[in-house]
Design a protein around this motif. Structure first.
Motif, PDB file in Angstrom:
ATOM      1  N   UNK A 156       0.896  -1.107  -0.048  1.00 45.43           N
ATOM      2  CA  UNK A 156       0.113  -0.160  -0.227  1.00 45.43           C
ATOM      3  C   UNK A 156       0.907   1.353  -0.155  1.00 45.43           C
ATOM      4  N   UNK A 157       2.008   1.078   0.714  1.00 41.52           N
ATOM      5  CA  UNK A 157       2.949   2.567   0.949  1.00 41.52           C
ATOM      6  C   UNK A 157       3.601   2.745  -0.344  1.00 41.52           C
ATOM      7  N   UNK A 158       4.351   1.382  -0.996  1.00 42.18           N
ATOM      8  CA  UNK A 158       5.019   1.751  -2.179  1.00 42.18           C
ATOM      9  C   UNK A 158       4.646   1.116  -3.247  1.00 42.18           C
ATOM     10  N   UNK A 159       4.433  -0.088  -3.510  1.00 42.89           N
ATOM     11  CA  UNK A 159       4.106  -0.827  -4.676  1.00 42.89           C
ATOM     12  C   UNK A 159       2.820  -0.365  -5.501  1.00 42.89           C
ATOM     13  N   UNK A 160       1.812   0.029  -4.744  1.00 41.49           N
ATOM     14  CA  UNK A 160       0.519   0.465  -5.248  1.00 41.49           C
ATOM     15  C   UNK A 160       0.644   1.980  -5.770  1.00 41.49           C
ATOM     16  N   UNK A 161       1.821   2.831  -5.657  1.00 40.70           N
ATOM     17  CA  UNK A 161       1.929   3.957  -6.032  1.00 40.70           C
ATOM     18  C   UNK A 161       2.653   4.002  -7.390  1.00 40.70           C
TER      19      UNK A 161
END
Length: 228
Positions: A139-144
């Motif tokens: 949620x914090x990195x890869x979905x960005x």
């Protein structure tokens, strides 16, 4: 394209050499070979790494330190991603303990998730502490959409195989038959609806077919590294 989640087994530890079920943090340290394995992983990884995280175990933090030092990437310690806790089997290296651990571990991959190690964890308990950590990283990195680098998470062989097979829908027989040597990895990429796809399992690429005839207990008893 998003970056990938790279679940890396730690480098060779003193307990690996002794074939010990070393699961309770902080555990024992890396060997010189284990440190070199970690540096080799960092030098050979073909993609940009933006984050290196590790479990609370000494062998994982030392592996991450070698990788991070080689790549000049900062480290993050994460709770909840340590090895399967084996309870009464802790620190044993006799055949009876290795057989009991791998018998229960096989039954986990066959669907008996609530079965517990003797005075230790069940598969459900492992997943309940491990998967939320991975979800938060996603949620914090890869979905960005702006994040395009890989995230390396240094963890532990049995836990990685269980979690990766569960998240990516890899058949349990494949996970049982394909152990992870030290500093080998399982690579996951996020796909739609919160799901994951497995891009690599050690040296294997998809499709990951079910294995018709697996013998994980016998394999572990004959192996120099029964926790991989």
């Amino acid at each position: 394209m998003s970056g990938r989640l790279v679940l890396v087994r730690h480098g060779q530890s003193v307990s690996n050499v002794e074939r010990r079920l070393d699961t309770r943090p902080p555990g024992r340290e890396l060997t010189d070979l284990g440190r070199e394995q970690a540096r080799t992983f960092a030098r050979q990884w073909p993609h940009e790494i933006g984050l290196v995280a590790h479990s609370v175990a000494v062998r994982a933090s030392q592996t991450a330190a070698e990788i991070g030092g080689e790549l000049k990437v900062g480290l993050h310690e994460l709770d909840g991603i340590h090895e399967v806790q084996v309870g009464e089997l802790e620190d044993r290296n006799d055949d009876a303990a290795i057989e009991e651990f791998n018998t229960i571990y096989q039954r986990w991959h066959e669907g008996e998730l609530h079965l517990q190690m003797p005075e230790g964890e069940s598969a459900t308990q492992v997943l309940d502490r491990y998967v939320p950590v991975i979800t938060q990283l996603r949620m914090r990195y890869l979905d960005d959409d702006a994040w395009h680098r890989d995230i390396v998470v240094v963890s532990h062989g049995a836990a990685i195989r269980l979690v990766a097979a569960t998240l990516a829908g890899v058949d349990g027989s494949f996970a049982l038959d394909h152990h992870l040597p030290n500093t080998e990895s399982v690579v996951l990429t996020p796909i739609t609806d919160g799901r994951w796809s497995c891009l690599h399992w050690g040296a294997k690429s998809p499709p990951f077919y079910p294995e018709p005839d697996v013998h994980p207990v016998e394999d572990a008893l004959s192996s120099a590294d029964p926790m991989g």
